[in-house]
Design an enzyme around this catalytic site. Structure first.
Site, short mmCIF file in Angstrom:
data_model
loop_
_atom_site.label_atom_id
_atom_site.label_comp_id
_atom_site.label_asym_id
_atom_site.label_seq_id
_atom_site.Cartn_x
_atom_site.Cartn_y
_atom_site.Cartn_z
N GLY A 5 45.07 35.25 29.72
CA GLY A 5 44.08 34.20 30.04
C GLY A 5 42.91 34.94 30.29
O GLY A 5 42.84 36.32 30.78
N HIS A 23 45.19 31.86 38.83
CA HIS A 23 44.29 33.15 38.89
C HIS A 23 43.00 32.92 38.08
O HIS A 23 41.99 33.40 38.70
CB HIS A 23 45.31 34.29 38.23
N GLU A 24 43.20 32.64 36.95
CA GLU A 24 42.01 32.29 36.07
C GLU A 24 41.08 31.27 36.79
O GLU A 24 39.54 31.52 36.69
CB GLU A 24 42.20 32.01 34.70
N ASP A 57 36.28 43.24 46.12
CA ASP A 57 36.23 41.73 45.94
C ASP A 57 35.23 40.99 46.80
O ASP A 57 35.20 39.62 46.46
CB ASP A 57 37.62 41.25 45.80
N GLN A 68 42.50 48.03 48.33
CA GLN A 68 43.66 48.76 47.67
C GLN A 68 43.22 49.32 46.40
O GLN A 68 42.05 49.14 45.85
CB GLN A 68 44.62 47.53 47.28
N ASP A 116 54.28 35.83 38.44
CA ASP A 116 54.06 34.50 39.07
C ASP A 116 55.00 34.20 40.26
O ASP A 116 54.43 33.47 41.06
CB ASP A 116 54.48 33.39 37.94
#
Length: 641
Positions: free
Chosen positions: A185, A224-225, A247, A255, A288
Site C-alpha cells: 500500500g 499503517h497507511e 519520525d 532505531q 500484521d
C-alpha cells in the site's frame, strides 16, 4: 530522508507467506511529490504547524473524537479483486479499533511501553452521503482493463483505468486494487494534490477476510497507511541504518531500520537501551499480528491535522457520515378503477415522486375490515370480488422518509345476470373435450354440482409456452391441466373466487386438456366463468398466479433444465419436483467457489422457474447447485459475453 527501498518485493498469494515482508510505497510517493517546490513549501508549513501544536498539546483538554467519512474505490480487473462488502466492513472495523485503542491485542505491548499506548481519538465511517448530497453506501466499484497499478496514482484517475477521487476536503479516499512490485500500500501525505489525496491498498492486504492473505490479513496495512495520511513517518526515520533519522515523535525510541516478521522482545539497535526497538508500533514493518499500538506522541501529530489551520481541518465539517434526509411522501392522485367485472377490477393511480412502493386497502362498503396489500407498481388487479357490490379503496405512497396520507375512492362490480348459457356441452370427460382456440377467452358455466368441463388445445413448435387462466368465477372453481396421454400435470386450487392459473414453460409440442370443476361441488346456474389458454414463443414469468400442483406431479424425480447454455448473461433454471418438498435452495458459484447468486424456496411441488442474472460476470464455467431433501444436483452454466 529519502528511504532506499528493497527491490525484492513479495508477491502475495504467489510465493510462500513465510518469506513475505511488508513493503510500503508512501515515502517513495512523498519523495516524488516534494519534487514540486510548491508542495515542498506546503509540507514545510504543515510540519511547522504540527510542531507548534505538539509543543502546546494537552491530551486532557477533552477534544471531541474526530469522525472521518471514508469512500472505498474498488478497482478490479478480476472477480477476485472485486472485494466483498463484508471484507470492506472488516477493514473499517480494524481502523476503528486500532485508532481508538479498542484492539484487544494492544495488551500484548511490552510492559515498558504500555503507558505510551494511546487512543488516537480518530474514527471512521463508510460515507452515507455523496458529494452531491445523495444517499450512498460509501463503496464505488469500477471494473478496469488495467491488470495492475503502481505508485504513480493512475488508480486514482478514471482516465487511466482507475476511479476519480471524491473531494479530499470531505472524505478519506481509500482505493483497493492490484498493486505491482510487491507494494502492500501507499498513502499521500498531507499537502499533496486534492485529486490524488488518499490511501491505496493491495487487495490481498485489505481487511481480515476474503482475499486478505497472511501475514497481512489483519487489516494493519491500512492502519499503517492511514497513519501516513495523518502525517506519521516510519518509526525508524527512513535513513537506512544510519541511526540519524527521525519520525519527529519524542516517545518512539530511535532505531536503525525497519523490523520484519515478528521479532522477539527486546530487539535493540542504535544503542537504544535495554528496551530496544518499538517494533510493535503500527509505523514499523512487522507483520500484521505483531503491530498493535500508536504512542501518545504519534496521537499528538495526528490531532494536529484537525486543529485550526491543520491540513485535515475541513473534515470536521464534512456531512459524509450523515445520511441525507429524504423528502416527505406526496399524496396519491388520479385514482381510478377499471376493467370492472362481476368478480374483479384493476385499480390505478399516478406515480408519486420519491415513492418506493404503495400501500393499498380495499373492502366492501358495508364492512369495517380492510384488506391490505403493497405494490411497487402504480396499479393493482383485484380478484375474488362479489358481483353487484360497492367497494371502498384507498392508496398511499411509501417513501424513504415515511408514508403519505391515504387517498380514497369507490367502485361497484357488475351485477350477475341470467343471460349466460352452459356452452360446449356435453364436455364432461376428456374423451368428449371441446376443442378451443388459443389466446381467446371462452365463456361457459358449471350448471350443476356434478358438472365439470374439459377443453383441449395445442401448442406449437414455435409457441411452446403455455399459460391457462380461469377468471370471473361466480364460485370456488378449480383448474387442472393434463397432457395428451391423460397424465395430470398440474392443479391450481386457489380459495374462494380467486382466479386460477397454470404456467408450463417450454412444454413438449402436443395436445393439452384443461378441466374446470367446482370445489366440493360448487356451481352457478346463472353466471359464467372465463377460460383462456394462451401460448407464446416467450416464456411466461413465474409470478402472479403460480402453478399449485397439489395432487399430480410432473415427473417421478427432480428434473433440471438450464438454458440457454452457453449464455450471454441471463439464463433460466426450470426445476420439476415430482413430490412435495419443504425447502430447496439454488446457488451459483464462481471459479473461486464464491457464491455469486443464492435464493431459497419453500413448499415446492411441480414446476418452479428461476431467473439467473450473471450479467457483468467474467466469462467462464459457473456451477449451479440445486439442493433439497431429495438430494443435491449440480449443473454447469457457461457464461460467454
Amino acid at each position: 530522508m529519502k528511504k532506499i527501498y528493497l527491490t525484492l518485493a513479495v508477491l502475495i498469494g504467489l510465493i510462500s507467506t513465510s518469506t513475505a515482508q511488508r513493503n510500503c510505497g508512501a515515502m517513495e510517493h512523498l519523495h516524488h511529490m516534494t519534487q514540486d517546490p510548491q508542495i515542498l513549501q506546503i509540507r514545510e508549513a504543515i510540519e511547522a504547524h504540527t510542531q507548534q501544536f505538539v509543543s502546546e498539546y494537552n491530551p486532557e483538554t477533552g477534544r471531541a473524537v474526530v469522525t472521518i467519512p471514508v469512500v472505498v474505490h474498488v478497482v478490479y480487473n478480476t472477480s477476485a479483486q472485486n472485494v466483498s462488502d463484508a471484507q470492506i466492513q472488516s477493514q473499517l472495523t480494524v481502523l476503528n479499533n486500532d485508532f481508538r485503542k479498542l484492539n484487544a491485542d494492544w495488551s500484548s505491548t511490552p510492559s515498558v511501553f504500555q503507558s505510551l499506548v494511546a487512543d488516537a481519538e480518530v474514527q471512521f465511517c463508510l460515507a452515507q452521503r455523496d458529494p452531491s448530497g445523495n444517499a450512498t453506501t460509501g463503496i464505488i466499484r469500477k471494473s478496469t482493463t488495467v491488470t495492475s497499478f503502481s505508485t504513480n496514482d493512475n488508480v486514482k484517475r478514471a482516465a487511466n483505468g482507475g476511479s476519480d477521487a471524491w473531494p479530499a476536503s470531505s472524505y478519506l479516499n481509500l482505493w483497493v486494487c492490484n498493486i505491482s512490485g510487491g507494494i502492500l500500500g501507499y498513502a499521500q501525505f498531507p499537502g499533496g494534490a486534492a485529486a490524488t489525496d488518499g490511501v491505496v491498498i493491495n487487495y490481498t492486504a485489505f481487511g481480515t477476510t476474503g482475499t486478505a492473505a497472511a501475514p497481512f490479513n489483519k487489516g494493519r496495512t491500512a492502519t499503517h497507511e492511514v497513519g501516513h495520511w495523518l502525517n506519521l513517518y516510519h518509526i525508524w526515520g527512513d535513513d537506512g541504518t544510519g541511526c540519524t533519522g527521525t519520525d519527529n515523535v519524542s516517545d518512539t525510541p530511535n532505531q536503525a531500520d525497519e523490523n520484519y516478521g515478528c521479532p522477539a522482545f527486546p530487539t535493540s539497535s542504535c544503542s537504544n537501551g535495554a528496551n530496544g526497538d518499538m517494533f510493535m508500533n503500527y509505523m514499523d514493518y512487522t507483520d500484521d499480528a505483531c503491530m498493535f499500538m500508536f504512542t501518545a506522541g504519534q496521537k499528538a501529530r495526528m490531532q494536529a491535522m484537525f486543529a485550526v489551520g491543520g491540513a485535515r481541518y475541513s473534515l470536521l465539517s464534512s456531512l459524509g457520515c450523515q445520511a441525507p434526509v429524504a423528502a416527505a411522501c406526496g399524496a396519491v392522485n388520479s385514482l381510478a378503477a377499471g376493467s370492472i367485472t362481476q368478480t374483479s377490477a384493476t385499480l390505478s393511480w399516478a406515480a408519486v415522486s420519491g415513492a418506493t412502493s404503495y400501500d393499498v386497502q380495499y373492502k366492501q362498503s358495508t364492512s369495517s375490515t380492510w384488506t391490505t396489500t403493497s405494490t411497487t407498481a402504480t396499479s393493482l388487479a383485484l380478484s375474488g370480488l362479489l358481483a353487484g357490490t360497492t367497494y371502498n379503496y384507498q392508496v398511499r405512497s411509501v417513501c424513504a422518509a415515511g408514508t403519505g396520507n391515504y387517498s380514497a375512492s369507490t367502485f361497484t362490480t357488475t351485477s350477475a345476470t341470467g343471460t349466460c348459457t352452459n356452452n360446449y356441452e356435453s364436455n364432461n370427460s376428456r374423451n368428449s373435450a371441446t376443442a378451443i382456440a388459443v389466446n381467446t377467452n371462452i365463456n361457459s358455466m358449471l350448471a350443476t354440482s356434478t358438472d365439470n368441463d374439459y377443453f383441449k388445445f395445442s401448442n406449437t413448435s414455435t409457441q411452446k409456452n403455455i399459460y391457462v387462466t380461469l377468471s370471473n368465477l361466480p364460485a370456488d372453481y378449480d383448474l387442472r391441466l393434463y397432457n395428451s396421454k391423460g397424465s395430470l400435470l398440474a392443479t391450481s386450487q386457489a380459495s374462494g373466487t380467486t382466479g386460477e392459473g397454470i404456467k408450463y414453460n417450454n412444454a413438449p409440442t402436443g395436445t393439452y386438456y384443461a378441466r374446470v370443476y367446482g370445489y366440493n361441488g360448487a356451481y352457478s346456474a346463472s353466471s359464467c366463468y372465463t377460460l383462456r389458454a394462451s401460448i407464446s414463443s416467450t416464456a411466461f414469468r413465474m409470478d402472479g398466479l403460480e402453478v399449485s400442483d397439489n395432487s399430480g406431479k410432473l415427473s417421478d424425480d427432480v428434473s433440471i433444465n438450464l438454458y440457454p447454455n452457453p449464455t450471454s448473461g441471463l439464463a433460466t433454471l426450470d426445476m420439476n419436483f415430482g413430490e412435495m418438498v419443504n425447502a430447496a435452495s439454488v446457488r451459483v458459484l464462481d471459479f473461486t467457489g464464491r457464491v455469486v447468486y443464492t435464493n431459497s424456496y419453500t413448499d415446492l411441488e411441480g414446476m418452479v422457474q428461476v431467473a439467473l442474472d450473471l450479467n457483468g460476470m467474467p466469462n467462464g464455467i459457473y456451477p449451479v447447485v440445486i439442493s433439497s431433501p431429495l438430494g443435491t444436483q449440480t449443473r454447469k452454466l457457461i457464461v460467454n459475453q
